[in-house]
Motif scaffolding. Structure first.
Motif, PDB file in Angstrom:
ATOM      1  N   GLY A  99     -98.521  -6.860  12.865  1.00 27.92           N
ATOM      2  CA  GLY A  99     -97.908  -7.585  11.746  1.00 27.92           C
ATOM      3  C   GLY A  99     -98.835  -7.700  10.547  1.00 27.92           C
ATOM      4  N   SER A 100     -98.234  -7.805   9.356  1.00 27.30           N
ATOM      5  CA  SER A 100     -98.988  -7.774   8.098  1.00 27.30           C
ATOM      6  C   SER A 100     -99.742  -9.060   7.796  1.00 27.30           C
ATOM      7  CB  SER A 100     -98.034  -7.497   6.933  1.00 27.30           C
ATOM      8  OG  SER A 100     -97.255  -6.358   7.191  1.00 27.30           O
ATOM      9  N   THR A 101     -99.345 -10.164   8.415  1.00 27.06           N
ATOM     10  CA  THR A 101    -100.109 -11.401   8.272  1.00 27.06           C
ATOM     11  C   THR A 101    -100.522 -11.852   9.673  1.00 27.06           C
ATOM     12  OG1 THR A 101     -98.147 -12.814   8.396  1.00 27.06           O
ATOM     13  CG2 THR A 101     -98.819 -12.081   6.207  1.00 27.06           C
ATOM     14  N   LYS A 102    -101.612 -12.612   9.771  1.00 25.45           N
ATOM     15  CA  LYS A 102    -102.175 -12.838  11.100  1.00 25.45           C
ATOM     16  C   LYS A 102    -102.294 -14.300  11.518  1.00 25.45           C
ATOM     17  CE  LYS A 102    -102.114 -10.070  13.238  1.00 25.45           C
ATOM     18  NZ  LYS A 102    -100.959  -9.294  12.761  1.00 25.45           N
ATOM     19  N   LYS A 103    -102.332 -15.234  10.578  1.00 21.31           N
ATOM     20  CA  LYS A 103    -102.569 -16.630  10.961  1.00 21.31           C
ATOM     21  C   LYS A 103    -101.417 -17.162  11.815  1.00 21.31           C
ATOM     22  CE  LYS A 103    -103.926 -21.058   8.890  1.00 21.31           C
ATOM     23  NZ  LYS A 103    -102.680 -21.807   8.574  1.00 21.31           N
ATOM     24  N   GLY A 121    -103.426  -7.727  15.502  1.00 20.57           N
ATOM     25  CA  GLY A 121    -103.875  -6.486  14.880  1.00 20.57           C
ATOM     26  C   GLY A 121    -103.181  -6.235  13.556  1.00 20.57           C
ATOM     27  N   HIS A 122    -103.831  -5.466  12.693  1.00 19.71           N
ATOM     28  CA  HIS A 122    -103.198  -5.065  11.430  1.00 19.71           C
ATOM     29  C   HIS A 122    -103.844  -3.782  10.911  1.00 19.71           C
ATOM     30  CE1 HIS A 122    -102.137  -5.897   6.948  1.00 19.71           C
ATOM     31  NE2 HIS A 122    -101.321  -5.042   7.495  1.00 19.71           N
ATOM     32  N   PRO A 123    -103.144  -2.672  11.064  1.00 16.23           N
ATOM     33  CA  PRO A 123    -103.647  -1.415  10.506  1.00 16.23           C
ATOM     34  C   PRO A 123    -103.363  -1.343   9.011  1.00 16.23           C
ATOM     35  CG  PRO A 123    -101.587  -1.041  11.670  1.00 16.23           C
ATOM     36  CD  PRO A 123    -101.860  -2.520  11.761  1.00 16.23           C
ATOM     37  N   HIS A 180    -108.528 -12.784   7.199  1.00 18.09           N
ATOM     38  CA  HIS A 180    -107.628 -11.637   7.043  1.00 18.09           C
ATOM     39  C   HIS A 180    -106.508 -11.925   6.044  1.00 18.09           C
ATOM     40  CE1 HIS A 180    -103.810  -9.615   7.890  1.00 18.09           C
ATOM     41  NE2 HIS A 180    -104.554  -8.543   8.061  1.00 18.09           N
ATOM     42  N   ASP A 181    -105.875 -13.076   6.201  1.00 12.30           N
ATOM     43  CA  ASP A 181    -104.711 -13.375   5.362  1.00 12.30           C
ATOM     44  C   ASP A 181    -105.096 -13.570   3.891  1.00 12.30           C
ATOM     45  OD1 ASP A 181    -103.237 -13.116   7.628  1.00 12.30           O
ATOM     46  OD2 ASP A 181    -102.402 -15.146   7.622  1.00 12.30           O
ATOM     47  N   ALA A 232     -87.437  -6.876   3.441  1.00 13.31           N
ATOM     48  CA  ALA A 232     -87.494  -7.799   4.583  1.00 13.31           C
ATOM     49  C   ALA A 232     -88.939  -8.014   5.018  1.00 13.31           C
ATOM     50  CB  ALA A 232     -86.662  -7.238   5.744  1.00 13.31           C
ATOM     51  N   MET A 233     -89.692  -6.920   5.037  1.00 18.39           N
ATOM     52  CA  MET A 233     -91.103  -7.014   5.395  1.00 18.39           C
ATOM     53  C   MET A 233     -91.849  -7.923   4.417  1.00 18.39           C
ATOM     54  SD  MET A 233     -93.649  -3.777   5.922  1.00 18.39           S
ATOM     55  CE  MET A 233     -95.382  -4.002   5.544  1.00 18.39           C
ATOM     56  N   MET A 234     -91.555  -7.759   3.123  1.00 15.69           N
ATOM     57  CA  MET A 234     -92.275  -8.570   2.137  1.00 15.69           C
ATOM     58  C   MET A 234     -91.883 -10.030   2.233  1.00 15.69           C
ATOM     59  SD  MET A 234     -94.656  -8.787  -0.032  1.00 15.69           S
ATOM     60  CE  MET A 234     -95.116  -7.072   0.242  1.00 15.69           C
ATOM     61  N   MET A 235     -90.603 -10.331   2.479  1.00  8.13           N
ATOM     62  CA  MET A 235     -90.202 -11.731   2.590  1.00  8.13           C
ATOM     63  C   MET A 235     -90.823 -12.375   3.831  1.00  8.13           C
ATOM     64  SD  MET A 235     -88.741 -12.335  -0.193  1.00  8.13           S
ATOM     65  CE  MET A 235     -88.391 -14.064   0.171  1.00  8.13           C
ATOM     66  N   ASP A 236     -90.984 -11.599   4.896  1.00  3.94           N
ATOM     67  CA  ASP A 236     -91.712 -12.116   6.069  1.00  3.94           C
ATOM     68  C   ASP A 236     -93.154 -12.448   5.705  1.00  3.94           C
ATOM     69  OD1 ASP A 236     -89.457 -11.721   7.552  1.00  3.94           O
ATOM     70  OD2 ASP A 236     -90.407 -10.448   9.063  1.00  3.94           O
TER      71      ASP A 236
END
Lengths: 287, 287
Positions: A99-103, A121-123, A180-181, A232-236
């Motif tokens: 996922g793009s955010t981790k907290k 993880g976040h590639p 990370h975030d 959708a990804m960006m709103m998440d």
């Protein structure tokens, strides 16, 4: 357990999951690659492409004998699955997400059943287009792959996640979730907000005049590219990283406001200093 | 006179002038290509590359027998040359420029001696790097080339300029100078200001932390790319297109300010609407 002996189940057969499967198959890095998707068409495509050995529509079936499960869906879906997938996993199973955010994700992972080994993880890669049809084995090659083990994550589980990162050609970097975030807000989410700003401001200024779009050249194209990304990804991302993104937007408002003032005052020496700083920074980051 | 019979003198052997010379030579479109540069090294390089037939360091010598002179230097240098080059040109000589802003240049052109035929021009292309060593014959191919004849410009002179645009593979578009400058402020100068904003804001937010630059991926790279461009060129643009750029910056400040407010209020539906508009606009412009 080493990756070579592991059954790897990938949940989500989009660009990221499909590319991960493809990379694992291409490098013959693990015992088996299992694909799990919502649509039968995705499974048959992934099988046809040779990205997976077996495919499932049912999550419980797909992850039942997996040693390593990788969640490759949008952030809010990852959060939902973290809350429900635990009982479906066998003891010692390593659960990685991308996922793009981790907290928020790492916080949710702390509540998983104790028999599971969660790792965030976040590639740092992606594409403008999404979907399995643009997936490719080389997507992760040479890219940074952030790993965030929890306190509870065993050294063996961490090693397995590291092995996966190496197997797909990525470079591991360990960070804590908050760090990370903050970082991705600056280097990924802020560019998105500025690309949106550019496109919407430009359309507002252009009004009914089609001429700007006939003339739009590389500068506009590149600066606006990420605004065409997945909504959708960006709103998440927004919903799980609001404060760091807000800090980024405020920093940009300050900088742009100062550029406005220099344009008004006509202090071109001060403006040049600002443009030169940006040029030097940019060239340091991308020589 | 047709382009085939014309001696074309190109003033400035950088990326744009060098590429123009290369394109004319490659298409064998004119009788002769003459290069004029400040440094002997540029002339010898252009000769070695086969971009020009003859080269001169002296402007008067270089343009003496030219039928078409193209000014390929930064805007402020073009403005200076427009004020002095007239007496050096032979009767009927067409003077074209390729400066990034057009109002100031076309105004200056109106005062040129009557024996000269001035035409404003602006090809919508370029590169991140500048200089003759990155010049290439294909730079203009398929790109829009804006032409702005003055009221005094004869149909024959306009036709010669059009022939040149066609010969290098570009697509001609006629605009008036004010319209041109408003449009490029939106699609070229505003992207630059937002790229600068992104880089400087990101460096301000990152402080001493090097992590962002280890993670910076495609999104940051593309959105910030134009901030690495030529500073002297951009300051010339600012000084000759201040008001339209200011209007662009103000439009962006409004848009970004509204994004800030939506992030604060948590009205994610309204934010999604805004992101969706940008995505649709972007996809219309670059399908």
């Amino acid at each position: 357990m080493s990756l070579r002996d592991a059954r790897v189940a990938i949940v989500g057969m989009g660009l990221m999951g499909g590319s991960l499967a493809a990379a694992l198959k291409a490098s013959q890095a693990c015992r088996e690659v299992i694909g799990i998707a919502r649509r039968a068409n995705s499974i048959s495509m992934a099988l046809t492409f040779g990205f997976i050995d077996r495919g499932f529509l049912d999550l419980a079936e797909g992850v039942a004998d997996a040693d390593l499960v990788v969640l490759c869906t949008p952030v809010r879906d990852i959060l939902a699955k973290i809350n429900t997938i635990g009982p479906l996993l066998k003891p010692g199973c390593v659960l990685l997400d991308i996922g793009s955010t981790k907290k928020a994700i790492c916080e949710a992972m702390t509540s998983m059943p104790v028999h599971v080994e969660p790792v965030g993880g976040h590639p740092m890669c992606g594409k403008e287009s999404s979907g399995l049809n643009v997936a490719e084995a080389g997507l992760y090659r040479g890219r940074v792959f952030v790993l965030i083990p929890l306190e509870r994550t065993s050294p063996q589980a961490q090693a397995l996640a590291s092995e996966l990162v190496t197997a797909i050609g990525a470079r591991e970097l360990r960070l804590d979730p908050e760090h990370h975030d903050r970082v991705v807000a600056v280097i990924s989410h802020l560019p998105y907000m500025l690309a949106v700003t550019l496109v919407n401001a430009a359309f507002g200024l252009a009004g009914e005049d089609p001429t700007p779009w006939r003339l739009a050249a590389n500068g506009f194209r590149d600066t606006s590219r990420v605004a065409a990304g997945d909504l959708a990804m960006m709103m998440d991302i927004v919903s799980t990283n609001r404060e760091p993104i807000l800090a980024g937007v405020r920093g940009a408002l300050r900088e742009l406001g100062e550029i406005e003032q220099l344009l008004i005052s006509g202090d071109d020496d001060a403006l040049l200093t600002r443009l030169r700083a940006a040029r030097q920074h940019r060239r340091e980051v991308f020589p």
